[in-house]
Design a protein around this motif. Structure first.
Motif, mmCIF file in Angstrom:
data_model
loop_
_atom_site.group_PDB
_atom_site.id
_atom_site.type_symbol
_atom_site.label_atom_id
_atom_site.label_comp_id
_atom_site.label_asym_id
_atom_site.label_seq_id
_atom_site.Cartn_x
_atom_site.Cartn_y
_atom_site.Cartn_z
ATOM 1 N N ARG A 1 0.817 -1.209 0.000
ATOM 2 C CA ARG A 1 0.000 0.000 0.000
ATOM 3 C C ARG A 1 0.852 1.261 0.000
ATOM 4 O O ARG A 1 0.422 2.313 -0.453
ATOM 5 C CB ARG A 1 -0.927 0.001 1.211
ATOM 6 C CG ARG A 1 -1.935 -1.135 1.234
ATOM 7 C CD ARG A 1 -2.729 -1.086 2.525
ATOM 8 N NE ARG A 1 -3.619 -2.247 2.667
ATOM 9 C CZ ARG A 1 -4.346 -2.510 3.745
ATOM 10 N NH1 ARG A 1 -4.282 -1.674 4.797
ATOM 11 N NH2 ARG A 1 -5.117 -3.576 3.795
ATOM 12 N N PHE A 2 2.068 1.142 0.501
ATOM 13 C CA PHE A 2 2.977 2.280 0.557
ATOM 14 C C PHE A 2 4.084 2.165 -0.481
ATOM 15 O O PHE A 2 5.103 2.853 -0.395
ATOM 16 C CB PHE A 2 3.595 2.389 1.960
ATOM 17 C CG PHE A 2 2.586 2.516 3.059
ATOM 18 C CD1 PHE A 2 2.011 3.738 3.349
ATOM 19 C CD2 PHE A 2 2.199 1.400 3.797
ATOM 20 C CE1 PHE A 2 1.079 3.861 4.366
ATOM 21 C CE2 PHE A 2 1.263 1.518 4.817
ATOM 22 C CZ PHE A 2 0.688 2.746 5.101
ATOM 23 N N GLY A 3 3.899 1.280 -1.437
ATOM 24 C CA GLY A 3 4.906 1.111 -2.476
ATOM 25 C C GLY A 3 6.126 0.341 -2.037
ATOM 26 O O GLY A 3 7.176 0.425 -2.672
ATOM 27 N N ASP A 4 6.004 -0.407 -0.961
ATOM 28 C CA ASP A 4 7.132 -1.177 -0.425
ATOM 29 C C ASP A 4 7.034 -2.607 -0.940
ATOM 30 O O ASP A 4 6.139 -3.362 -0.553
ATOM 31 C CB ASP A 4 7.096 -1.143 1.107
ATOM 32 C CG ASP A 4 8.346 -1.754 1.727
ATOM 33 O OD1 ASP A 4 9.044 -2.531 1.056
ATOM 34 O OD2 ASP A 4 8.628 -1.427 2.900
ATOM 35 N N HIS A 5 7.972 -2.993 -1.796
ATOM 36 C CA HIS A 5 8.022 -4.358 -2.332
ATOM 37 C C HIS A 5 9.404 -4.938 -2.028
ATOM 38 O O HIS A 5 10.160 -5.278 -2.932
ATOM 39 C CB HIS A 5 7.742 -4.358 -3.840
ATOM 40 C CG HIS A 5 6.439 -3.719 -4.213
ATOM 41 N ND1 HIS A 5 5.222 -4.374 -4.096
ATOM 42 C CD2 HIS A 5 6.161 -2.477 -4.684
ATOM 43 C CE1 HIS A 5 4.258 -3.564 -4.489
ATOM 44 N NE2 HIS A 5 4.793 -2.404 -4.853
ATOM 45 N N ARG A 6 9.691 -5.055 -0.788
ATOM 46 C CA ARG A 6 11.021 -5.475 -0.363
ATOM 47 C C ARG A 6 11.266 -6.945 -0.639
ATOM 48 O O ARG A 6 10.342 -7.755 -0.683
ATOM 49 C CB ARG A 6 11.212 -5.179 1.129
ATOM 50 C CG ARG A 6 10.254 -5.932 2.039
ATOM 51 C CD ARG A 6 10.473 -5.546 3.492
ATOM 52 N NE ARG A 6 10.152 -4.128 3.695
ATOM 53 C CZ ARG A 6 10.646 -3.419 4.699
ATOM 54 N NH1 ARG A 6 11.459 -3.970 5.571
ATOM 55 N NH2 ARG A 6 10.314 -2.152 4.838
ATOM 56 N N GLU A 7 12.559 -7.266 -0.797
ATOM 57 C CA GLU A 7 12.951 -8.645 -1.071
ATOM 58 C C GLU A 7 13.024 -9.483 0.205
ATOM 59 O O GLU A 7 12.794 -10.687 0.173
ATOM 60 C CB GLU A 7 14.317 -8.673 -1.774
ATOM 61 C CG GLU A 7 14.299 -8.087 -3.183
ATOM 62 C CD GLU A 7 13.429 -8.921 -4.122
ATOM 63 O OE1 GLU A 7 13.378 -10.149 -3.958
ATOM 64 O OE2 GLU A 7 12.815 -8.315 -5.024
ATOM 65 N N GLU A 8 13.360 -8.868 1.310
ATOM 66 C CA GLU A 8 13.465 -9.572 2.590
ATOM 67 C C GLU A 8 12.784 -8.730 3.665
ATOM 68 O O GLU A 8 12.817 -7.487 3.607
ATOM 69 C CB GLU A 8 14.924 -9.827 2.974
ATOM 70 C CG GLU A 8 15.706 -10.686 1.993
ATOM 71 C CD GLU A 8 15.195 -12.117 1.941
ATOM 72 O OE1 GLU A 8 14.521 -12.543 2.904
ATOM 73 O OE2 GLU A 8 15.486 -12.811 0.947
#
Length: 246
Positions: A84-91
């Motif tokens: 929702r906040f544009g956070d598409h982290r790998e870990e």
């Protein structure tokens, strides 16, 4: 509920300097919650600290990190909150060491997403600790909680006072004059005492014996006392001049 930090994108033609690797600058525990700060000033919770915050076992938080790339309902729910906040982290965490101890550091964004999952998304199975802590650390509450225990309060200090050079010289001259005055009074008192003791000795030696065998008659004592007082009073009235060597 939680704003992610924005990472500035360099303009065309600007070079990007490789960032220094992150490290743990401080670590501690409060109310059983492991927490600390990274070298860039970012606050974090340890895996055990996040588990205590959510009211679950440490293994449940560890499974989120292990299954982060799988399409399990719990993982999808947490990743959706971050997206929702544009956070598409790998870990979901960083693995760092502090004083030889390995720490799983979860930043505040993923901590909030996991806390919301256990407080809201689990429905009737929501953990009471997660519900209470979600309300307790609403907004910037979790960040403030960590900073309040990791950053010691700055002691109140007296501000520096700058003084002109001529003022310092005046103070030195005043101190020198006062010291010389005290030293002069000491010398005057010493030699005055020596002089009057010699006078007392001479008067005593020249005094006549009386029939009772006393060495000094009362009259001689009174005369000596009067002379001493007169000498002291005259010495106090005379100005004292002291010459200091260069």
């Amino acid at each position: 509920m939680f704003d992610l930090p924005r990472i500035p994108v360099p303009a065309t033609g600007e070079s990007v300097t490789e960032a220094m690797p992150l490290s743990v600058s401080c670590y501690g525990e409060h109310d059983g919650i492991g927490m600390g700060l990274l070298s860039n000033g970012e606050a974090y919770l340890t895996q055990r600290g996040l588990a205590a915050l959510c009211g679950v076992q440490n293994a449940h938080i560890g499974n989120i990190g292990r299954d982060w790339h799988l399409d399990k309902p719990r993982i999808l729910a947490v990743r959706a909150r971050l997206a929702r906040f544009g956070d598409h982290r790998e870990e979901p965490h960083r693995i760092l060491t502090f004083n030889g101890r390995r720490l799983y550091c979860y930043d505040l964004a993923v901590c909030q997403a996991i806390l919301d999952y256990y407080a809201v998304d689990t429905g009737p199975k929501a953990q009471p600790e997660a519900i209470a802590n979600r309300s307790r650390f609403r907004g910037e509450g979790l960040k403030d909680f960590i900073l309040s225990h990791m950053v010691p309060p700055r002691p109140l200090s007296t501000p520096l006072r700058f003084m002109a050079t001529n003022a310092l010289e005046t103070q030195v001259e005043t101190w020198t004059a006062w010291t010389a005055h005290v030293w002069g009074l000491y010398l005057m008192s010493f030699w005055l005492a020596v002089a009057h003791l010699n006078t007392l000795r001479e008067k005593a030696q020249s005094a006549e014996w009386n029939r009772l065998g006393l060495y000094m008659p009362l009259k001689a004592i009174l005369e000596i006392q009067a002379e001493i007082m007169a000498g002291i009073m005259s010495a106090m009235d005379r100005p004292v001049t002291i010459t200091l060597g260069e």
